[in-house]
Design a protein around this motif. Structure first.
Motif, PDB file in Angstrom:
ATOM      1  N   GLY A 105      -1.844  18.548   6.983  1.00 13.74           N
ATOM      2  CA  GLY A 105      -2.927  18.665   7.941  1.00 13.74           C
ATOM      3  C   GLY A 105      -3.304  20.119   8.093  1.00 13.74           C
ATOM      4  N   PRO A 106      -4.184  20.408   9.028  1.00 11.61           N
ATOM      5  CA  PRO A 106      -4.643  21.783   9.210  1.00 11.61           C
ATOM      6  C   PRO A 106      -3.605  22.653   9.914  1.00 11.61           C
ATOM      7  CG  PRO A 106      -5.613  20.374  10.861  1.00 11.61           C
ATOM      8  CD  PRO A 106      -4.861  19.469   9.929  1.00 11.61           C
ATOM      9  N   CYS A 267     -12.925  28.296  11.919  1.00 16.01           N
ATOM     10  CA  CYS A 267     -11.616  28.110  12.553  1.00 16.01           C
ATOM     11  C   CYS A 267     -10.467  28.198  11.553  1.00 16.01           C
ATOM     12  CB  CYS A 267     -11.563  26.777  13.298  1.00 16.01           C
ATOM     13  SG  CYS A 267     -11.674  25.314  12.250  1.00 16.01           S
ATOM     14  N   GLY A 268     -10.738  28.701  10.330  1.00 15.62           N
ATOM     15  CA  GLY A 268      -9.687  28.839   9.338  1.00 15.62           C
ATOM     16  C   GLY A 268      -9.089  27.507   8.929  1.00 15.62           C
ATOM     17  N   TYR A 269      -9.949  26.527   8.734  1.00 14.46           N
ATOM     18  CA  TYR A 269      -9.488  25.154   8.514  1.00 14.46           C
ATOM     19  C   TYR A 269      -8.918  24.954   7.115  1.00 14.46           C
ATOM     20  CZ  TYR A 269      -9.207  20.204   9.453  1.00 14.46           C
ATOM     21  OH  TYR A 269      -8.733  18.934   9.673  1.00 14.46           O
ATOM     22  N   VAL A 270      -7.902  24.101   7.025  1.00 11.33           N
ATOM     23  CA  VAL A 270      -7.279  23.697   5.763  1.00 11.33           C
ATOM     24  C   VAL A 270      -7.023  22.198   5.821  1.00 11.33           C
ATOM     25  CG1 VAL A 270      -5.227  23.886   4.292  1.00 11.33           C
ATOM     26  CG2 VAL A 270      -6.201  25.945   5.338  1.00 11.33           C
ATOM     27  N   ASN A 271      -7.146  21.527   4.671  1.00 10.26           N
ATOM     28  CA  ASN A 271      -6.902  20.105   4.497  1.00 10.26           C
ATOM     29  C   ASN A 271      -8.137  19.291   4.875  1.00 10.26           C
ATOM     30  OD1 ASN A 271      -5.199  17.406   4.518  1.00 10.26           O
ATOM     31  ND2 ASN A 271      -3.861  19.019   3.754  1.00 10.26           N
ATOM     32  N   ALA A 272      -7.963  17.971   5.061  1.00  9.98           N
ATOM     33  CA  ALA A 272      -9.094  17.080   5.320  1.00  9.98           C
ATOM     34  C   ALA A 272      -9.511  17.163   6.782  1.00  9.98           C
ATOM     35  CB  ALA A 272      -8.733  15.642   4.958  1.00  9.98           C
ATOM     36  N   GLY A 273     -10.803  17.129   7.006  1.00 11.63           N
ATOM     37  CA  GLY A 273     -11.326  17.114   8.374  1.00 11.63           C
ATOM     38  C   GLY A 273     -12.710  16.495   8.389  1.00 11.63           C
ATOM     39  N   ASP A 307      -9.372  10.135  -4.235  1.00 15.84           N
ATOM     40  CA  ASP A 307      -8.316   9.665  -3.339  1.00 15.84           C
ATOM     41  C   ASP A 307      -8.043  10.805  -2.365  1.00 15.84           C
ATOM     42  OD1 ASP A 307      -5.885   9.102  -2.060  1.00 15.84           O
ATOM     43  OD2 ASP A 307      -5.057   8.050  -3.790  1.00 15.84           O
ATOM     44  N   LEU A 308      -8.556  10.696  -1.153  1.00 18.92           N
ATOM     45  CA  LEU A 308      -8.455  11.802  -0.201  1.00 18.92           C
ATOM     46  C   LEU A 308      -7.024  12.073   0.224  1.00 18.92           C
ATOM     47  CD1 LEU A 308     -11.615  11.370   2.070  1.00 18.92           C
ATOM     48  CD2 LEU A 308     -11.332  12.628  -0.074  1.00 18.92           C
ATOM     49  N   VAL A 309      -6.183  11.052   0.275  1.00 18.33           N
ATOM     50  CA  VAL A 309      -4.780  11.280   0.621  1.00 18.33           C
ATOM     51  C   VAL A 309      -4.093  12.067  -0.485  1.00 18.33           C
ATOM     52  CG1 VAL A 309      -2.554  10.165   1.039  1.00 18.33           C
ATOM     53  CG2 VAL A 309      -4.611   9.294   2.148  1.00 18.33           C
ATOM     54  N   ALA A 310      -4.391  11.749  -1.724  1.00 25.89           N
ATOM     55  CA  ALA A 310      -3.812  12.505  -2.838  1.00 25.89           C
ATOM     56  C   ALA A 310      -4.251  13.968  -2.779  1.00 25.89           C
ATOM     57  CB  ALA A 310      -4.216  11.877  -4.170  1.00 25.89           C
ATOM     58  N   VAL A 311      -5.523  14.203  -2.449  1.00 28.31           N
ATOM     59  CA  VAL A 311      -6.003  15.581  -2.317  1.00 28.31           C
ATOM     60  C   VAL A 311      -5.310  16.271  -1.153  1.00 28.31           C
ATOM     61  CG1 VAL A 311      -8.028  17.047  -1.984  1.00 28.31           C
ATOM     62  CG2 VAL A 311      -8.226  14.966  -3.348  1.00 28.31           C
ATOM     63  N   GLN A 312      -5.133  15.567  -0.044  1.00 31.35           N
ATOM     64  CA  GLN A 312      -4.411  16.129   1.095  1.00 31.35           C
ATOM     65  C   GLN A 312      -3.013  16.597   0.695  1.00 31.35           C
ATOM     66  OE1 GLN A 312      -4.777  12.845   4.144  1.00 31.35           O
ATOM     67  NE2 GLN A 312      -5.121  14.646   5.441  1.00 31.35           N
ATOM     68  N   LEU A 313      -2.310  15.759  -0.034  1.00 31.08           N
ATOM     69  CA  LEU A 313      -0.937  16.084  -0.429  1.00 31.08           C
ATOM     70  C   LEU A 313      -0.916  17.278  -1.377  1.00 31.08           C
ATOM     71  CD1 LEU A 313       0.379  12.447  -0.947  1.00 31.08           C
ATOM     72  CD2 LEU A 313       0.951  13.987   0.932  1.00 31.08           C
ATOM     73  N   ALA A 314      -1.907  17.357  -2.271  1.00 31.75           N
ATOM     74  CA  ALA A 314      -1.983  18.500  -3.185  1.00 31.75           C
ATOM     75  C   ALA A 314      -2.249  19.786  -2.416  1.00 31.75           C
ATOM     76  CB  ALA A 314      -3.077  18.261  -4.226  1.00 31.75           C
ATOM     77  N   VAL A 315      -3.160  19.739  -1.465  1.00 34.68           N
ATOM     78  CA  VAL A 315      -3.470  20.921  -0.653  1.00 34.68           C
ATOM     79  C   VAL A 315      -2.257  21.349   0.158  1.00 34.68           C
ATOM     80  CG1 VAL A 315      -4.822  21.736   1.323  1.00 34.68           C
ATOM     81  CG2 VAL A 315      -5.954  20.518  -0.555  1.00 34.68           C
ATOM     82  N   ALA A 316      -1.539  20.372   0.741  1.00 38.61           N
ATOM     83  CA  ALA A 316      -0.345  20.690   1.527  1.00 38.61           C
ATOM     84  C   ALA A 316       0.758  21.282   0.657  1.00 38.61           C
ATOM     85  CB  ALA A 316       0.166  19.439   2.231  1.00 38.61           C
ATOM     86  N   SER A 317       0.706  21.024  -0.655  1.00 40.72           N
ATOM     87  CA  SER A 317       1.673  21.599  -1.592  1.00 40.72           C
ATOM     88  C   SER A 317       1.260  22.988  -2.061  1.00 40.72           C
ATOM     89  CB  SER A 317       1.827  20.677  -2.808  1.00 40.72           C
ATOM     90  OG  SER A 317       2.317  19.407  -2.427  1.00 40.72           O
ATOM     91  N   GLY A 318       0.106  23.467  -1.579  1.00 39.83           N
ATOM     92  CA  GLY A 318      -0.347  24.803  -1.935  1.00 39.83           C
ATOM     93  C   GLY A 318      -1.284  24.864  -3.114  1.00 39.83           C
TER      94      GLY A 318
END
Length: 588
Positions: A105-106, A267-273, A307-318
């Motif tokens: 998440g963000p 707001c310096g956002y990261v991940n899905a929103g 697959d937005l969840v897959a993208v979320q997990l990739a982003v959370a992995s850096g």
């Protein structure tokens, strides 16, 4: 870091949806569950499952210590909060990171800015994106709201500062209703989100709810993935969502996408929103930002192929985003219907928890069913009424609409009433076909007076497993807990013992709040939060006598006859079941 084991800090269909993507990616999953969810689908699908204890959200899915205990015990290296519960809680996100796990998440700082609807309005304004006229500070005095209404006009929307999904939101048409609406909104917000702060803004006359999906990584990349129209709503909660928005010109789409990216960057956002807007007369206004994955994200997935969840997990992995803005294309049209356990008879949409005795999902080309329940599962009154999300794709909107009607007709749910009959009326209406409807359309224009959304609930018998030549015992799989962790084991039991299925839920009054005899009965399980009458009071037909909280929403239980109250059978805090009489009236 590479995520290897994910703790899903949620329940229901969103937990199931996350677990399925993790299975495809080879990521182990850890489920958590309350007492009410001990036999739920997300628990059955996860690689590991741990008990949180209790049945209420505060005792389970909002219990920080219990979830962090599972995080440590399971050895999970990341946490996905889903939506609702802790998904927009900065303190919980910080606790997860402090425990050494990745937060899907963000950043907590972005949650604090955008999760608070008041500060998010200020941040959007600073980014050059204007919001609906309102007061951007917490309000505790009804007089402040009354003064704003008298100056700017009615109706107004009183909203939870830390809320979402329509919970903790009340629309007021006149000054004398403000105090009660504030109290009700604060109760709902506190129960659903643990915070009761409120703010106010104008309630637009005929707006559409159009939101923009964004995705951002830790490398400075932010993109918008297209819009969703979520205007078909009841009680300020979405019923139908679609992408792309109908009758929405390309210039406005690009401008809204750019505005969404600007808000995220601010707001310096990261991940899905998701940045939500109200759209009316060619103009759009910032409404709020949801710092999480949205319930309706599948329609974006269907038209983009992501697959937005897959993208979320990739982003959370850096990892950086695997696409740039120019790579995003939208193909065809997708529609989603939220299948809720609600009795939509006459458009009342009454919460209707109970046991699902049969659930058969539709099939066919380009049909997706994101469910959190299977046949035999219990829909608890402690949580949201969402059973599943039915999503279809078509080459164009009309094909998608017809496909959805076909899929709704095939969907078979027995045991609890659902919103399916209402969806069928909505999708078949000329206003929907033309894309000419607003957030107020379902409740002010759509005629649901003849709708009968009731359901029967026959008992279900679980099948026995025959052991071949040995007719003295049968093999059954049962769930046990050891040190809070859930295991499935085999047990040998005599035949015909324990084989009868769960009893059918008690019959309700099919959506009626009272009877001709003056007995006011409730049509759902819930908790009494307010008793509005006393013995000796004179009441009119249709007047609310009790406020019942069921499935995270307050419901006003009304008398069907006028007369004198002769008995009040409940008190605030009482738990009651479907069919229970709360007030007795001597008819006039």
């Amino acid at each position: 870091m590479s995520i290897t084991k994910l703790l899903v800090a949620n329940r229901g269909e969103i937990a199931v949806r996350i677990i399925r993507t993790c299975r495809e990616l080879g990521i182990a999953t850890v489920a958590v569950y309350s007492q009410a969810d001990a036999h739920s689908l997300h628990v059955r699908l996860a690689d590991e499952a741990y008990a949180l204890g209790g049945s209420s959200p505060a005792q389970s899915y909002l219990n920080t210590a219990a979830i962090l205990g599972v995080l440590e015990a399971s050895g999970a290296d990341a946490v996905h909060p889903g939506y609702g519960f802790f998904s927009e809680n900065a303190a919980f996100a910080r606790a997860v990171v402090a425990a050494g796990a990745a937060w899907v998440g963000p950043p907590p700082e972005a949650i604090e800015v955008m999760g608070d609807k008041i500060s998010s309005r200020l941040a959007a304004e600073a980014a050059g994106v204007g919001g609906v006229p309102g007061i951007s500070e917490p309000i505790t005095d009804p007089a402040v709201i009354v003064a704003f209404g008298e100056e700017h006009g009615w109706p107004l929307a009183i909203k939870a500062a830390y809320g979402g999904g329509g919970r903790g939101m009340k629309v007021v048409e006149r000054a004398e209703d403000v105090a009660e609406a504030m109290a009700s909104a604060a109760r709902e917000a506190a129960g659903a989100f643990g915070r009761d702060e409120l703010y106010v803004e104008r309630y637009l006359a005929w707006p559409r709810h159009v939101e923009m999906q964004i995705m951002a990584d830790t490398h400075g990349n932010v993109v918008w993935l297209g819009e969703r129209d979520c205007s078909a709503q009841r009680r300020h909660q979405k019923l139908v969502e679609e992408s792309p928005a109908p009758a929405f010109d390309p210039e406005t789409r690009v401008a809204m996408g750019a505005a969404a990216v600007a808000v995220a960057r601010a707001c310096g956002y990261v991940n899905a929103g998701t940045i939500e807007f109200l759209y009316q007369d060619g103009q759009f206004f910032f409404l709020e930002m949801n710092t999480r994955l949205q319930v309706e994200h599948p329609v974006t997935e269907m038209v983009t192929g992501l697959d937005l969840v897959a993208v979320q997990l990739a982003v959370a992995s850096g990892e950086p985003l695997p696409f740039a803005q120019g790579d995003i294309t939208s193909r065809g049209h997708a529609i989603e219907c939220r299948i809720n356990a609600e009795d939509a008879t006459a458009g009342r949409f009454l919460p209707a928890p109970g046991r699902i005795t049969r659930l058969v999902a539709p099939g066919g080309p380009f049909v997706r069913f994101d469910g959190g329940y299977e046949s035999g599962d219990e829909v608890s009154p402690a949580y949201d009424s969402l059973i599943a999300k039915l999503v279809v794709w078509g080459a164009d909107r009309e094909q998608a609409r017809r496909r959805m009607l076909r899929a709704l007709d095939e969907l078979d749910v027995v045991g609890v009433p659902t919103t399916v009959p209402a969806h069928q009326v909505i999708l078949d209406h000329p206003d929907f076909i033309a894309g000419a409807y607003s957030t107020r359309w379902v409740e002010t224009t759509l005629d649901l007076s003849q709708l009968d959304g009731r359901a029967t609930a026959p008992a279900m018998t679980l099948p026995e497993v025959d052991l071949g030549n040995d007719d003295t015992a049968v093999r059954r799989e049962i769930d046990v807990e050891v040190d809070g962790r859930r295991y499935r084991v085999a047990a040998w039991v005599p035949p015909n013992r324990g084989s009868g299925g769960p009893p059918a839920p008690s019959a309700s009054k099919a959506g009626r709040d009272g009877t001709a005899t003056g007995e006011v009965a409730v049509a759902m399980q819930g908790t009494v939060v307010r008793v509005l009458v006393s013995v000796g009071d004179e009441v009119a037909a249709g007047e609310a006598v009790v406020v019942l909280e069921a499935m995270k929403m307050e419901n006003h239980i009304a008398a069907e006859v006028a007369g004198t109250v002769v008995e009040v059978k409940v008190a605030e805090g009482d738990s009651i079941g479907a069919g229970d009489v709360v007030v007795v009236i001597d008819p006039a």
